[in-house]
Design a protein around this motif. Structure first.
Motif, PDB file in Angstrom:
ATOM      1  N   VAL A   1       5.789  23.241-103.322  1.00  0.00           N
ATOM      2  CA  VAL A   1       4.499  22.582-103.035  1.00  0.00           C
ATOM      3  C   VAL A   1       4.720  21.534-101.947  1.00  0.00           C
ATOM      4  CG1 VAL A   1       3.423  22.857-105.304  1.00  0.00           C
ATOM      5  CG2 VAL A   1       4.835  20.878-104.881  1.00  0.00           C
ATOM      6  N   MET A   2       3.688  21.365-101.135  1.00  0.00           N
ATOM      7  CA  MET A   2       3.791  20.365-100.078  1.00  0.00           C
ATOM      8  C   MET A   2       3.527  18.992-100.690  1.00  0.00           C
ATOM      9  SD  MET A   2       1.620  19.931 -96.620  1.00  0.00           S
ATOM     10  CE  MET A   2       2.088  21.436 -95.803  1.00  0.00           C
ATOM     11  N   ALA A   3       4.436  18.070-100.453  1.00  0.00           N
ATOM     12  CA  ALA A   3       4.256  16.718-100.988  1.00  0.00           C
ATOM     13  C   ALA A   3       3.417  15.891-100.020  1.00  0.00           C
ATOM     14  CB  ALA A   3       5.619  16.060-101.185  1.00  0.00           C
ATOM     15  N   THR A   4       3.688  16.021 -98.748  1.00  0.00           N
ATOM     16  CA  THR A   4       2.901  15.302 -97.751  1.00  0.00           C
ATOM     17  C   THR A   4       3.079  15.981 -96.396  1.00  0.00           C
ATOM     18  OG1 THR A   4       2.556  13.154 -96.681  1.00  0.00           O
ATOM     19  CG2 THR A   4       4.756  13.548 -97.528  1.00  0.00           C
ATOM     20  N   LYS A   5       1.970  16.096 -95.695  1.00  0.00           N
ATOM     21  CA  LYS A   5       1.954  16.898 -94.458  1.00  0.00           C
ATOM     22  C   LYS A   5       2.238  16.040 -93.233  1.00  0.00           C
ATOM     23  CE  LYS A   5      -1.379  20.096 -92.271  1.00  0.00           C
ATOM     24  NZ  LYS A   5      -0.441  21.002 -91.688  1.00  0.00           N
ATOM     25  N   GLY A   6       3.019  16.590 -92.340  1.00  0.00           N
ATOM     26  CA  GLY A   6       3.305  15.890 -91.086  1.00  0.00           C
ATOM     27  C   GLY A   6       2.037  15.775 -90.251  1.00  0.00           C
ATOM     28  N   THR A   7       1.926  14.709 -89.450  1.00  0.00           N
ATOM     29  CA  THR A   7       0.718  14.562 -88.615  1.00  0.00           C
ATOM     30  C   THR A   7       0.858  15.425 -87.362  1.00  0.00           C
ATOM     31  OG1 THR A   7       1.650  12.593 -87.583  1.00  0.00           O
ATOM     32  CG2 THR A   7       0.171  12.249 -89.450  1.00  0.00           C
ATOM     33  N   LYS A   8      -0.271  15.716 -86.782  1.00  0.00           N
ATOM     34  CA  LYS A   8      -0.301  16.587 -85.587  1.00  0.00           C
ATOM     35  C   LYS A   8       0.206  15.830 -84.371  1.00  0.00           C
ATOM     36  CE  LYS A   8      -2.647  20.170 -84.976  1.00  0.00           C
ATOM     37  NZ  LYS A   8      -1.799  21.103 -85.685  1.00  0.00           N
ATOM     38  N   GLY A   9       0.808  16.565 -83.477  1.00  0.00           N
ATOM     39  CA  GLY A   9       1.242  15.954 -82.223  1.00  0.00           C
ATOM     40  C   GLY A   9       0.022  15.583 -81.384  1.00  0.00           C
ATOM     41  N   GLY A  10       0.136  14.517 -80.572  1.00  0.00           N
ATOM     42  CA  GLY A  10      -0.982  14.107 -79.704  1.00  0.00           C
ATOM     43  C   GLY A  10      -1.077  15.021 -78.483  1.00  0.00           C
ATOM     44  N   LYS A  11      -2.279  15.101 -77.899  1.00  0.00           N
ATOM     45  CA  LYS A  11      -2.480  15.944 -76.707  1.00  0.00           C
ATOM     46  C   LYS A  11      -1.952  15.222 -75.467  1.00  0.00           C
ATOM     47  CE  LYS A  11      -5.216  18.979 -78.843  1.00  0.00           C
ATOM     48  NZ  LYS A  11      -4.504  20.104 -79.463  1.00  0.00           N
ATOM     49  N   GLY A  12      -1.359  15.968 -74.582  1.00  0.00           N
ATOM     50  CA  GLY A  12      -0.919  15.408 -73.298  1.00  0.00           C
ATOM     51  C   GLY A  12      -2.078  15.384 -72.316  1.00  0.00           C
ATOM     52  N   ASN A  13      -1.883  14.814 -71.119  1.00  0.00           N
ATOM     53  CA  ASN A  13      -3.026  14.669 -70.217  1.00  0.00           C
ATOM     54  C   ASN A  13      -3.494  15.998 -69.624  1.00  0.00           C
ATOM     55  OD1 ASN A  13      -0.893  14.924 -68.444  1.00  0.00           O
ATOM     56  ND2 ASN A  13      -1.699  13.430 -66.956  1.00  0.00           N
ATOM     57  N   PHE A  14      -2.664  17.038 -69.693  1.00  0.00           N
ATOM     58  CA  PHE A  14      -3.121  18.356 -69.217  1.00  0.00           C
ATOM     59  C   PHE A  14      -4.390  18.763 -69.971  1.00  0.00           C
ATOM     60  CE2 PHE A  14      -3.126  23.008 -69.617  1.00  0.00           C
ATOM     61  CZ  PHE A  14      -3.214  23.348 -68.288  1.00  0.00           C
TER      62      PHE A  14
END
Ligand SMILES: Nc1nc2c(ncn2[C@@H]2O[C@H](COP(=O)(O)OP(=O)(O)OP(=O)(O)O)[C@@H](O)[C@H]2O)c(=O)[nH]1
Ligand SMILES: [Mg+2]
Length: 323
Positions: free
Chosen positions: A112-125
């Motif tokens: 089971v997932m205990a805690t999910k990693g956050t999404k990477g931020g978008k680059g300027n492209f």
């Protein structure tokens, strides 16, 4: 010592930041934006394993982190994803989050997932448009919350051995299973629950002896009753050494009643132990008094085999669906 209750902190990986970058080379000194996205942070997972001593690993080390995602790169390169972290817990572990949410890991191999990693931020492209050819915009990866997690081991044994201290519970566990738990001629030899597996594959839990007033915190056994809470059958041991076996029996039943109604309604095998120190007349008298299902002695292999058979039989009967 079996560790059955721990608190740890887990934190998922932070998503990597998006990059602000502009492509340039000799021919295109003002190339467009090409900053890549950050990689997602790793997640923390729990995985159930059969080793019941696994909570030991959390005794001293309390903080567990999954890996952060890497920052985005030029040329629209995404950052590397952070690695997930897998924490192994014994099957039978109940995980409670700060907000009260509970998850039970009741099967070996369950994840089971205990805690999910956050999404990477978008680059300027990502932010380029017909009206904005030189975006400075980018997103930072969010820092994940650290979660406090309470893990309790509720052993999922089939059989629970109960009785007053010194009734011979651990001796029976050792005879019925491959366990080598400590046995001695004084009360409260067993300080922590013992577990054993019979040749037939049934799990037996042996807990410290119960005494009168256990519900008010006397002795040790009450705290450990939750280890036999989910067993299918109780084996209630009453010592042949006792001067009043029926009173012993009633004392323990009263403590079970005080604990929960489900405990008192569980199927029970009543065993008069240490029969080798009694004469036949007394055995017959006690057996009748207790309505005992069996009389055992660790010096009498046949009596142990009978108990083993009776346990298997009781469990098999329970597995037959009702019609
Ligand atoms: N004569 C005889 N002694 C026994 C028998 N079974 C256990 N004993 C003895 O009784 C004492 C207590 O046995 P344990 O198995 O430690 O009892 P227990 O119920 O687990 O005790 P606690 O852990 O203190 O609650 C030990 O000295 C054992 O050797 C038996 O069948 N016959
Ligand atoms: Mg014991």
């Amino acid at each position: 010592m079996l560790i059955d209750d721990v608190e740890i902190n887990v934190r998922a990986g932070k998503g990597g930041d998006g990059l602000v970058h502009f492509f340039t080379d000799r021919w295109r000194p003002k190339g467009g934006p090409d900053g890549g996205n950050g990689g997602d942070g790793g997640s923390v997972y729990f995985r159930a394993v059969s080793d019941i001593s696994k909570l030991h690993q959390f005794r001293h080390e309390k903080d567990y982190f999954a890996q952060d995602g890497e920052k985005g790169g030029p040329n629209q390169r995404s950052g590397k994803k952070g690695e997930d972290l897998f924490l192994e817990l014994p099957f039978g572990s109940v995980v409670t989050y700060d907000n009260g949410t509970q998850i039970e890991l009741d099967k070996v191999g369950m994840e089971v997932m205990a805690t999910k990693g956050t999404k990477g931020g978008k680059g300027n492209f990502h932010f380029r448009s017909s009206t904005n050819q030189t975006p400075q915009e980018h997103q930072m990866g969010r820092v994940p919350m650290t979660k406090k997690i309470h893990i309790q081991l509720k052993l999922i044994a089939d059989i629970g051995l109960i009785g007053l201290p010194n009734a011979g519970k651990t001796s029976l566990l050792n005879e019925l299973t491959t366990a080598h738990a400590k046995v001695a001629n004084y009360a409260f030899t067993t300080l922590e629950p013992n577990l054993g597996v019979t040749r037939g594959g049934s799990i037996i839990a042996d807990i410290p002896g119960l005494i009168e007033g256990a519900a008010e915190g006397k002795g040790l056994g009450y705290k450990f009753l939750r280890h036999v809470e989910r067993t299918k059958v109780l084996v209630h041991c009453i010592s042949g050494e006792s001067s009043d076996p029926l009173a012993d029996y009633k004392t323990v039943r009263q403590e079970l009643t005080n604990y929960s109604s489900s405990m008192i309604s569980k199927p029970e095998i009543i065993v008069l132990t240490k029969s080798d120190i009694l004469d036949d007349k007394t055995i017959a008298k006690y057996k009748k008094l207790l309505k005992a299902d069996l009389v055992t002695s660790i010096a009498d292999d046949k009596s142990i085999k009978k108990l083993n058979d009776l346990i298997s039989q009781k469990l098999a009967n329970l597995d037959v669906p009702e019609v």
